[in-house]
Motif scaffolding. Structure first.
Motif, PDB file in Angstrom:
ATOM      1  N   TRP A 216       0.827  -1.202   0.000  1.00  0.00           N
ATOM      2  CA  TRP A 216       0.000   0.000   0.000  1.00  0.00           C
ATOM      3  C   TRP A 216       0.855   1.243   0.000  1.00  0.00           C
ATOM      4  O   TRP A 216       1.930   1.264   0.572  1.00  0.00           O
ATOM      5  CB  TRP A 216      -0.934  -0.014   1.208  1.00  0.00           C
ATOM      6  N   SER A 234      -3.744   1.185  -8.461  1.00  0.00           N
ATOM      7  CA  SER A 234      -5.021   1.894  -8.521  1.00  0.00           C
ATOM      8  C   SER A 234      -5.319   2.530  -7.165  1.00  0.00           C
ATOM      9  O   SER A 234      -4.955   1.980  -6.127  1.00  0.00           O
ATOM     10  CB  SER A 234      -6.130   0.930  -8.896  1.00  0.00           C
ATOM     11  N   THR A 236      -7.386   3.119  -4.030  1.00  0.00           N
ATOM     12  CA  THR A 236      -8.481   2.373  -3.419  1.00  0.00           C
ATOM     13  C   THR A 236      -9.345   3.265  -2.536  1.00  0.00           C
ATOM     14  O   THR A 236     -10.543   3.118  -2.525  1.00  0.00           O
ATOM     15  CB  THR A 236      -7.944   1.207  -2.580  1.00  0.00           C
ATOM     16  N   SER A 237      -8.725   4.175  -1.781  1.00  0.00           N
ATOM     17  CA  SER A 237      -9.506   5.061  -0.923  1.00  0.00           C
ATOM     18  C   SER A 237      -8.988   6.484  -1.078  1.00  0.00           C
ATOM     19  O   SER A 237      -7.790   6.699  -1.157  1.00  0.00           O
ATOM     20  CB  SER A 237      -9.375   4.678   0.549  1.00  0.00           C
ATOM     21  N   GLN A 252      -0.229   0.877  12.788  1.00  0.00           N
ATOM     22  CA  GLN A 252      -1.201  -0.169  13.117  1.00  0.00           C
ATOM     23  C   GLN A 252      -2.417  -0.045  12.200  1.00  0.00           C
ATOM     24  O   GLN A 252      -2.263  -0.118  10.991  1.00  0.00           O
ATOM     25  CB  GLN A 252      -1.558  -0.099  14.595  1.00  0.00           C
ATOM     26  N   ASP A 253      -3.613   0.166  12.745  1.00  0.00           N
ATOM     27  CA  ASP A 253      -4.771   0.226  11.857  1.00  0.00           C
ATOM     28  C   ASP A 253      -5.153   1.667  11.521  1.00  0.00           C
ATOM     29  O   ASP A 253      -6.207   1.906  10.961  1.00  0.00           O
ATOM     30  CB  ASP A 253      -5.964  -0.504  12.491  1.00  0.00           C
ATOM     31  N   HIS A 269      -8.269   2.937   6.864  1.00  0.00           N
ATOM     32  CA  HIS A 269      -7.908   2.522   5.509  1.00  0.00           C
ATOM     33  C   HIS A 269      -9.101   2.543   4.563  1.00  0.00           C
ATOM     34  O   HIS A 269      -8.932   2.611   3.361  1.00  0.00           O
ATOM     35  CB  HIS A 269      -7.299   1.124   5.530  1.00  0.00           C
ATOM     36  N   GLY A 270     -10.287   2.434   5.127  1.00  0.00           N
ATOM     37  CA  GLY A 270     -11.479   2.414   4.288  1.00  0.00           C
ATOM     38  C   GLY A 270     -11.787   3.741   3.625  1.00  0.00           C
ATOM     39  O   GLY A 270     -12.618   3.809   2.723  1.00  0.00           O
TER      40      GLY A 270
ATOM     41  N   GLN B 108      -3.769  -5.717  19.893  1.00  0.00           N
ATOM     42  CA  GLN B 108      -2.868  -5.640  18.747  1.00  0.00           C
ATOM     43  C   GLN B 108      -3.412  -6.501  17.615  1.00  0.00           C
ATOM     44  O   GLN B 108      -3.440  -6.102  16.460  1.00  0.00           O
ATOM     45  CB  GLN B 108      -1.483  -6.149  19.189  1.00  0.00           C
ATOM     46  N   LYS B 111      -6.459  -4.978  16.132  1.00  0.00           N
ATOM     47  CA  LYS B 111      -6.100  -3.868  15.246  1.00  0.00           C
ATOM     48  C   LYS B 111      -5.625  -4.389  13.902  1.00  0.00           C
ATOM     49  O   LYS B 111      -5.964  -3.858  12.857  1.00  0.00           O
ATOM     50  CB  LYS B 111      -5.004  -3.023  15.893  1.00  0.00           C
ATOM     51  N   ARG B 114      -8.564  -5.538  12.005  1.00  0.00           N
ATOM     52  CA  ARG B 114      -9.322  -4.414  11.479  1.00  0.00           C
ATOM     53  C   ARG B 114      -8.632  -3.816  10.253  1.00  0.00           C
ATOM     54  O   ARG B 114      -9.273  -3.514   9.251  1.00  0.00           O
ATOM     55  CB  ARG B 114      -9.476  -3.342  12.557  1.00  0.00           C
ATOM     56  N   LYS B 115      -7.301  -3.690  10.360  1.00  0.00           N
ATOM     57  CA  LYS B 115      -6.548  -3.132   9.238  1.00  0.00           C
ATOM     58  C   LYS B 115      -6.721  -4.019   8.010  1.00  0.00           C
ATOM     59  O   LYS B 115      -7.000  -3.532   6.912  1.00  0.00           O
ATOM     60  CB  LYS B 115      -5.075  -3.049   9.631  1.00  0.00           C
ATOM     61  N   GLN B 118     -10.092  -3.632   6.506  1.00  0.00           N
ATOM     62  CA  GLN B 118     -10.267  -2.373   5.790  1.00  0.00           C
ATOM     63  C   GLN B 118      -9.538  -2.410   4.463  1.00  0.00           C
ATOM     64  O   GLN B 118     -10.040  -1.915   3.456  1.00  0.00           O
ATOM     65  CB  GLN B 118      -9.767  -1.236   6.653  1.00  0.00           C
ATOM     66  N   GLU B 119      -8.337  -3.023   4.480  1.00  0.00           N
ATOM     67  CA  GLU B 119      -7.595  -3.158   3.229  1.00  0.00           C
ATOM     68  C   GLU B 119      -8.390  -4.010   2.256  1.00  0.00           C
ATOM     69  O   GLU B 119      -8.466  -3.717   1.062  1.00  0.00           O
ATOM     70  CB  GLU B 119      -6.230  -3.792   3.495  1.00  0.00           C
ATOM     71  N   ALA B 122     -11.126  -1.997   0.832  1.00  0.00           N
ATOM     72  CA  ALA B 122     -10.619  -1.040  -0.155  1.00  0.00           C
ATOM     73  C   ALA B 122     -10.325  -1.749  -1.470  1.00  0.00           C
ATOM     74  O   ALA B 122     -10.669  -1.261  -2.546  1.00  0.00           O
ATOM     75  CB  ALA B 122      -9.361  -0.374   0.386  1.00  0.00           C
ATOM     76  N   LEU B 123      -9.708  -2.930  -1.353  1.00  0.00           N
ATOM     77  CA  LEU B 123      -9.387  -3.690  -2.566  1.00  0.00           C
ATOM     78  C   LEU B 123     -10.663  -4.137  -3.257  1.00  0.00           C
ATOM     79  O   LEU B 123     -10.767  -4.093  -4.484  1.00  0.00           O
ATOM     80  CB  LEU B 123      -8.563  -4.916  -2.182  1.00  0.00           C
ATOM     81  N   ARG B 125     -13.435  -2.724  -3.300  1.00  0.00           N
ATOM     82  CA  ARG B 125     -14.046  -1.609  -4.025  1.00  0.00           C
ATOM     83  C   ARG B 125     -13.441  -1.465  -5.411  1.00  0.00           C
ATOM     84  O   ARG B 125     -14.143  -1.228  -6.387  1.00  0.00           O
ATOM     85  CB  ARG B 125     -13.854  -0.321  -3.236  1.00  0.00           C
ATOM     86  N   VAL B 126     -12.108  -1.635  -5.458  1.00  0.00           N
ATOM     87  CA  VAL B 126     -11.430  -1.527  -6.758  1.00  0.00           C
ATOM     88  C   VAL B 126     -11.880  -2.659  -7.670  1.00  0.00           C
ATOM     89  O   VAL B 126     -12.168  -2.460  -8.856  1.00  0.00           O
ATOM     90  CB  VAL B 126      -9.899  -1.576  -6.561  1.00  0.00           C
TER      91      VAL B 126
END
Lengths: 323, 202
Positions: A216, A234, A236-237, A252-253, A269-270, B108, B111, B114-115, B118-119, B122-123, B125-126
């Motif tokens: 990323w 591309s 993404t966000s 981290q997140d 990240h969203g 940890q 988190k 969650r990350k 979210q990734e 995001a992917l 969506r693409v």
């Protein structure tokens, strides 16, 4: 230092010492101040412990970039890089260990240096700045061994992907160029301003912040701060932040970003902005995380003020260090 | 100097005194009255009352000694109890520390999750911007079929064209031949007519 100088001061760069107990900050007068974090964060801290333990003039021009290696603090001024030993700095001696100049094509103009990073694999120092080129210096010998040419305007920011050995550079020409550090050849070029979702023609096309995290990439500046997936090249966000962003860090997140406006933005990240934490400078240039020392795990931000805000918990300002 | 010694005296007295009920003084008084009682000759009634008084203060002394002993034992027990509580609390502090460390690890991990989510989002969506693979494959297949059909038709048409070309060629050659014959015929005829007037002339 007089009150007028303090009023017009901007902090451009920061770096933590390898032990994590000290913070060095560079300003627009070419000064570097060393703060003791352990003193400022101790329970019996006073007003005095928020002042630098050492303040010295390192360069003629502004200090746009600071970087710490295992033993030295590297600072970039106008067209030159100086190294200061941390051990000596802590003992309050301000004698540069060495000063080097990249091989510039013309001797008439002295281009500024905007960004420096270390390639730990080959022990190289990667330098980018006003001459549109990336210079690579061997840290062992101190010689500049190669030049990466491609940008058509000055370089703002650099990032290094360790796993792939790729150098990323972003500049005033709006392009993010990806270089292979082994062959020193360009691999890709992303022209961020050509993507409709992140382009902001009213601000320009320059790229001022760049950060990578595995596959990323975060980049922003004139175009909106956006998260890119590098394997598919591309966006993404896109983060709905109104100002131009100067520095972004993924931790981290969270994605923490600073730029125009007196706040640190926490993004997910969203593509959502989770929080905006107020700070004292009206506009921010630099954000640094101290992850080397678990005892002083802090975030510091600096900008158009003589104050550097310290966050012990990332969601509120704990104290301000001051030049 | 005098005041210090006074202080010391008072401290010592207080120490000896026990819980401040004047035990020390009581013992002294008892001793004094006992020696007095031994040495002086009283009338029996007076001696008796004196004796009673002495016994009473002796009982009081014994009582206070018993009490002190009990208090001492109680304190010992209390100490033991506190020791127990202390170790308990120490243990619970250690376990709380462990729990905190575990929770930190958990957070940890959360988190990280969650990350990653979210990734992923995001992917996704693409990826979603691109058309569905199934549908594209189906479309491709349909197009392939169409293409095959069309090429088949084209082949047919080409065959037909070839045939017609040949037929036409045959037709044309026949016509040409016919023309040739007709021309020949005409020539012959004209020769005949040319001959005939000569014949007529003759």
């Amino acid at each position: 230092m007089g009150p007028v100088e303090l009023l017009h001061m901007s902090v451009f760069s920061q770096s933590f010492s390898p032990c994590g107990r000290y913070l060095a900050a560079g300003n627009n007068y070419g000064e570097i101040a060393v703060f003791s974090l352990s003193a400022a964060l101790s329970p019996d801290a006073s007003e005095r412990s928020q002042k630098p333990i050492l303040n010295f003039t390192a360069h003629d021009g502004p200090v746009f970039s600071l970087l710490s290696t295992e033993s030295h603090l590297l600072s970039a001024g106008n067209g030159e890089i100086s190294a200061w030993s941390w051990a000596e700095l802590i003992k309050k001696s301000t004698k540069a260990a060495w000063t080097r100049k990249p091989n510039y094509e013309t001797s008439l103009e002295i281009p500024e240096i905007n960004a420096m990073i270390i390639n730990p694999k080959d022990n190289n120092l990667i330098v980018g700045g006003g001459d549109n080129n990336i210079h690579i210096m061997d840290m062992e010998t101190g010689t500049f061994k190669s030049v990466l040419k491609g940008h058509t305007d000055y370089i703002h920011c650099l990032s290094f992907k360790e796993r792939e050995g790729e150098i990323l550079s972003g500049g005033e020409d709006g392009a993010v160029r990806i270089w292979d550090s082994r062959t020193n050849r360009p691999v890709h070029c992303i022209e961020v301003f050509k993507y409709e979702e992140c382009a902001r023609p009213q601000f320009g096309k320059w790229i001022s912040c760049l950060a990578t995290d595995s596959d990323w990439m975060l980049c922003g500046g004139g175009p909106s701060l956006s998260l890119w997936h590098l394997r598919s090249m591309s966006p993404t966000s896109v983060f709905p932040l109104s100002g131009c962003q100067r520095e972004a860090v993924s931790y981290q997140d969270l994605i923490m970003s600073v730029g125009e406006g007196p706040y640190v933005s926490h993004c997910l990240h969203g593509g959502t902005v989770k929080a905006q934490i107020p700070c004292s400078p009206s506009s921010l240039n630099t954000l640094a995380l101290n992850l080397k020392n678990t005892e002083h795990r802090v975030m510091t931000v600096g900008g158009s003020s003589h104050q550097i805000d310290v966050f012990t918990n990332f969601s509120y300002r704990a104290l301000s260090l001051s030049f | 100097m005098g005041s210090i010694t006074d202080d010391e005296v008072i401290r010592k007295r207080l120490l000896i005194d026990g819980d401040g009920a004047g035990d020390d003084r009581r013992i002294n008084v008892l001793m004094k009255s006992f020696t007095k009682w031994c040495h002086s000759s009283f009338s029996p009634e007076e001696g008796m009352s004196q004796y009673q008084r002495m016994m009473m203060s002796l009982a009081q002394c014994e009582f206070s000694m018993g009490k002190t002993l009990l208090v001492y034992n109680m304190n010992l027990k209390e100490m033991e109890n506190y020791e127990g509580i202390y170790t308990d609390i120490e243990k619970s502090i250690a376990s709380a520390h462990e729990k905190i460390a575990e929770c930190k690890k958990e957070i940890q991990r959360a988190k990280r999750i969650r990350k990653n989510r979210q990734e992923y989002d995001a992917l996704a969506r693409v990826i979603k911007q691109h058309p569905d693979r199934h549908e594209t494959l189906k479309q491709l297949e349909a197009l392939d079929k169409d293409l095959q059909q069309l090429s088949h038709i084209k082949e047919n048409v080409e065959d037909k064209l070839e045939l017609r070309k040949k037929q036409f060629h045959v037709l044309l050659t026949t016509i040409q031949e016919l023309q040739q014959t007709l021309e020949n015929d005409e020539k012959m005829e004209s020769d005949d007519t040319q001959d005939s007037p000569m014949e007529n002339g003759d």
